[in-house]
Design a protein around this motif. Structure first.
Motif, mmCIF file in Angstrom:
data_model
loop_
_atom_site.group_PDB
_atom_site.id
_atom_site.type_symbol
_atom_site.label_atom_id
_atom_site.label_comp_id
_atom_site.label_asym_id
_atom_site.label_seq_id
_atom_site.Cartn_x
_atom_site.Cartn_y
_atom_site.Cartn_z
ATOM 1 N N THR A 246 -2.164 -4.947 18.912
ATOM 2 C CA THR A 246 -3.494 -4.372 18.682
ATOM 3 C C THR A 246 -3.889 -4.719 17.248
ATOM 4 N N ALA A 247 -5.149 -4.453 16.884
ATOM 5 C CA ALA A 247 -5.529 -4.543 15.470
ATOM 6 C C ALA A 247 -4.737 -3.477 14.721
ATOM 7 N N PRO A 248 -4.402 -3.730 13.433
ATOM 8 C CA PRO A 248 -3.767 -2.648 12.671
ATOM 9 C C PRO A 248 -4.736 -1.471 12.570
ATOM 10 N N LEU B 89 -14.680 1.043 10.995
ATOM 11 C CA LEU B 89 -14.443 2.458 11.273
ATOM 12 C C LEU B 89 -15.112 2.783 12.601
ATOM 13 N N LYS B 90 -14.352 3.417 13.495
ATOM 14 C CA LYS B 90 -14.885 3.778 14.821
ATOM 15 C C LYS B 90 -14.600 5.244 15.071
ATOM 16 N N THR B 91 -15.577 5.960 15.641
ATOM 17 C CA THR B 91 -15.271 7.332 16.056
ATOM 18 C C THR B 91 -14.212 7.247 17.154
ATOM 19 N N GLY C 257 -21.342 4.456 16.961
ATOM 20 C CA GLY C 257 -20.167 5.105 16.367
ATOM 21 C C GLY C 257 -19.197 4.101 15.790
ATOM 22 N N GLN C 258 -19.750 2.987 15.264
ATOM 23 C CA GLN C 258 -18.902 1.944 14.650
ATOM 24 C C GLN C 258 -19.583 1.392 13.421
ATOM 25 N N ARG C 259 -18.809 1.123 12.375
ATOM 26 C CA ARG C 259 -19.419 0.493 11.201
ATOM 27 C C ARG C 259 -18.420 -0.428 10.515
ATOM 28 N N LEU D 61 -9.697 3.730 11.555
ATOM 29 C CA LEU D 61 -10.063 2.522 10.832
ATOM 30 C C LEU D 61 -9.202 1.397 11.393
ATOM 31 N N GLU D 62 -9.873 0.305 11.776
ATOM 32 C CA GLU D 62 -9.139 -0.848 12.301
ATOM 33 C C GLU D 62 -9.312 -2.023 11.354
ATOM 34 N N GLY D 63 -8.221 -2.742 11.123
ATOM 35 C CA GLY D 63 -8.328 -3.995 10.374
ATOM 36 C C GLY D 63 -9.198 -4.958 11.160
ATOM 37 N N PHE D 64 -9.989 -5.752 10.454
ATOM 38 C CA PHE D 64 -10.892 -6.694 11.118
ATOM 39 C C PHE D 64 -10.072 -7.875 11.654
ATOM 40 N N VAL D 65 -10.174 -8.121 12.932
ATOM 41 C CA VAL D 65 -9.429 -9.220 13.560
ATOM 42 C C VAL D 65 -10.309 -10.458 13.543
ATOM 43 N N SER D 66 -9.791 -11.520 12.950
ATOM 44 C CA SER D 66 -10.613 -12.733 12.931
ATOM 45 C C SER D 66 -10.282 -13.537 14.191
ATOM 46 N N TYR E 28 -12.612 -16.028 19.945
ATOM 47 C CA TYR E 28 -13.604 -15.501 20.889
ATOM 48 C C TYR E 28 -13.024 -14.261 21.567
ATOM 49 N N GLU E 29 -13.872 -13.589 22.344
ATOM 50 C CA GLU E 29 -13.416 -12.401 23.084
ATOM 51 C C GLU E 29 -13.276 -12.743 24.566
ATOM 52 N N ALA E 30 -12.318 -12.101 25.192
ATOM 53 C CA ALA E 30 -12.081 -12.310 26.625
ATOM 54 C C ALA E 30 -11.739 -10.955 27.236
ATOM 55 N N VAL F 174 -9.532 -4.819 30.535
ATOM 56 C CA VAL F 174 -8.801 -4.873 29.263
ATOM 57 C C VAL F 174 -9.507 -5.885 28.374
ATOM 58 N N GLU F 175 -10.104 -5.407 27.290
ATOM 59 C CA GLU F 175 -10.855 -6.285 26.387
ATOM 60 C C GLU F 175 -9.903 -6.867 25.351
ATOM 61 N N LEU F 176 -10.026 -8.171 25.146
ATOM 62 C CA LEU F 176 -9.070 -8.891 24.298
ATOM 63 C C LEU F 176 -9.767 -9.692 23.216
ATOM 64 N N PHE F 177 -9.090 -9.833 22.072
ATOM 65 C CA PHE F 177 -9.476 -10.825 21.076
ATOM 66 C C PHE F 177 -8.521 -12.000 21.240
ATOM 67 N N VAL F 178 -9.075 -13.201 21.308
ATOM 68 C CA VAL F 178 -8.230 -14.393 21.355
ATOM 69 C C VAL F 178 -8.204 -14.961 19.949
ATOM 70 N N VAL G 36 -5.108 -6.809 22.088
ATOM 71 C CA VAL G 36 -5.899 -5.909 22.951
ATOM 72 C C VAL G 36 -6.822 -5.064 22.070
ATOM 73 N N ASN G 37 -8.119 -5.106 22.383
ATOM 74 C CA ASN G 37 -9.077 -4.291 21.639
ATOM 75 C C ASN G 37 -9.262 -2.929 22.294
ATOM 76 N N GLU G 38 -9.512 -2.928 23.597
ATOM 77 C CA GLU G 38 -9.909 -1.683 24.242
ATOM 78 C C GLU G 38 -9.633 -1.766 25.739
ATOM 79 N N ILE G 39 -9.385 -0.622 26.355
ATOM 80 C CA ILE G 39 -9.171 -0.585 27.809
ATOM 81 C C ILE G 39 -10.255 0.292 28.427
HETATM 82 P P1 AMP Z 1 -15.399 -1.894 20.866
HETATM 83 O O1 AMP Z 1 -16.382 -0.789 20.986
HETATM 84 O O2 AMP Z 1 -14.070 -1.477 20.325
HETATM 85 O O3 AMP Z 1 -15.281 -2.678 22.154
HETATM 86 O O4 AMP Z 1 -16.032 -2.932 19.811
HETATM 87 C C1 AMP Z 1 -17.268 -3.576 20.035
HETATM 88 C C2 AMP Z 1 -17.242 -4.978 19.452
HETATM 89 O O5 AMP Z 1 -17.034 -4.914 18.020
HETATM 90 C C3 AMP Z 1 -16.104 -5.838 19.974
HETATM 91 O O6 AMP Z 1 -16.473 -6.436 21.195
HETATM 92 C C4 AMP Z 1 -15.951 -6.838 18.846
HETATM 93 O O7 AMP Z 1 -16.958 -7.841 18.895
HETATM 94 C C5 AMP Z 1 -16.196 -5.989 17.609
HETATM 95 N N1 AMP Z 1 -14.927 -5.438 17.096
HETATM 96 C C6 AMP Z 1 -14.395 -4.242 17.435
HETATM 97 N N2 AMP Z 1 -13.221 -4.032 16.809
HETATM 98 C C7 AMP Z 1 -12.988 -5.101 16.048
HETATM 99 C C8 AMP Z 1 -11.932 -5.494 15.154
HETATM 100 N N3 AMP Z 1 -10.884 -4.682 14.907
HETATM 101 N N4 AMP Z 1 -12.014 -6.697 14.548
HETATM 102 C C9 AMP Z 1 -13.075 -7.518 14.774
HETATM 103 N N5 AMP Z 1 -14.121 -7.207 15.595
HETATM 104 C C10 AMP Z 1 -14.085 -6.026 16.226
#
Ligand code: AMP
Length: 364
Positions: A129-131, A155-157, A166-168, A189-194, A197-199, A262-266, A273-276
């Protein structure tokens, strides 16, 4: 109120049985359409007065999610209950579970409603996951920013966020504190994942543990809203298998029945894994036109204790969402030889998902 005896599901559920759906948006609408195709009745429960799923359901109830009397009547009318959005209150699902089987189960829903619990769960399965850090005070906001290396972060609620709400994005400890105070709610707070693309993986798990995943699409977002999903994604085969294996591990650990997304960052170094999403997912809408069995039918099959069908794809597909006033161009969409799906929503508010259109090309 005295509790009713909890019904048990006699699987496979016979046609004519009633599937209850909590939530009346487009996902509920397409679930009800798939249920009807298999001969089931549907009863939709929503806190809105006339959501778009009511138009295609056998019956509907419009009431608050904490109205135990209405929930009781609803539960009595259903043989099994499912939900189409993850923010249906956890207590509502627990209440209904006391009367009639619910799939996916309330434990999975409760866990995935809290981003912190979700991240701990995924990380605990050994899946990247992201840190992340929990933020419940100004001090924790500063500490979290420092702990994640002082780089860009998000930052996400922890609860109730969707489509970027609810994200900034955070670039300093001060802005992290400000965002936390603005949200006024426990956050992570999540570290920004570079990422490249998303899958996503859209997969189904049946009550007996059978599992079927669709090919992962590549997902493009605009203004935090899904713009398009493209299959196949430019994933090599090993990565695609890895993505599906992650979804399977997650579904098994949740003892899941139904479809999940299952939302993923590639990234260059691997999958994160970003979110389920414990439900059918927007990035799986192309399955309506490009597969023998759609994610909606697959979900109904799983919920009703039917065998899953083959998730194979017969075509390549690009699914575009029709958002807000784009739906005014319905007449030109109608001319396309493509899979047009309009949700019958009234007002085309900005950002509102009004429909989608899937274009197919032959599979190479
Ligand atoms: P989420 O609500 O967690 O699905 O986030 C919405 C969108 O914000 C994602 O589809 C990504 O484009 C971006 N995003 C969320 N979290 C991150 C992260 N940790 N690093 C980079 N981009 C993110």
């Amino acid at each position: 109120m005295s509790p009713l005896r909890v019904k048990t599901i006699s699987a496979p559920l016979a046609p004519g049985a009633t599937i209850g759906i909590l939530g009346g948006g487009q996902l509920g609408r397409m679930l009800a359409q798939a249920a009807a195709q298999l001969g089931f009745r549907t009863h939709i429960y929503s806190d809105e007065t006339h959501p778009c799923a009511f138009d295609v359901a056998s019956s509907h109830t419009s009431s608050r999610y904490d109205d135990e009397k209405a929930l009781n009547v609803f539960a009595q009318s259903c043989d099994v209950v499912t939900f189409e959005f993850e923010n249906v209150p956890d207590e509502t699902v627990r209440f209904i579970e006391g009367h009639v089987p619910v799939a996916p189960n309330g434990r999975a829903l409760g866990l995935l409603q809290d981003r912190l619990a979700e991240k701990n769960f995924v990380a605990g399965l050994g899946i990247p996951t992201a840190p992340f850090r929990n933020v419940e005070s100004e001090t924790e906001a500063r500490e979290a920013f420092a702990a994640l290396g002082g780089g860009p972060a998000i930052l996400k609620t922890r609860r109730l966020g969707y489509d970027g709400k609810g994200q900034r994005k955070i670039a300093s400890a001060d802005s992290c504190v400000r965002a936390f105070l603005d949200f006024g709610a426990p956050s992570i707070l999540e570290g920004f994942v570079s990422f490249e693309y998303e899958a996503s993986v859209i997969a189904a798990r049946a009550r007996d543990g059978a599992f079927a995943a669709y090919d992962p699409p590549k997902n493009d977002h605009e203004n935090h809203i899904l713009r398009r999903s493209t299959v196949p994604a430019p994933l090599d085969q090993a990565r695609a298998h890895e993505a599906v294996a992650m979804a399977k591990t997650i579904a098994e650990a949740l003892d899941y029945a139904g479809v999940l997304g299952v939302e993923l960052f590639v990234t260059k170094t691997g999958l994160v894994v970003n979110e389920i999403a414990p439900r059918v997912h927007n990035s799986g809408h192309w399955t309506l036109d490009a597969c023998l069995v759609s994610q909606f039918e697959q979900h109904i099959r799983a919920v009703a204790g039917w065998p899953l069908n083959d998730a194979a794809r017969h075509s390549n597909a690009v699914m575009e969402n029709i958002i807000g006033t784009e739906a005014d161009a319905f007449a030109s969409f109608a001319k396309n030889p493509a899979g047009l799906h309009l949700y019958g929503k009234g007002e085309a508010r900005p950002g509102r998902k009004m429909g989608h259109i899937t274009t197919l090309t032959p599979k190479a």
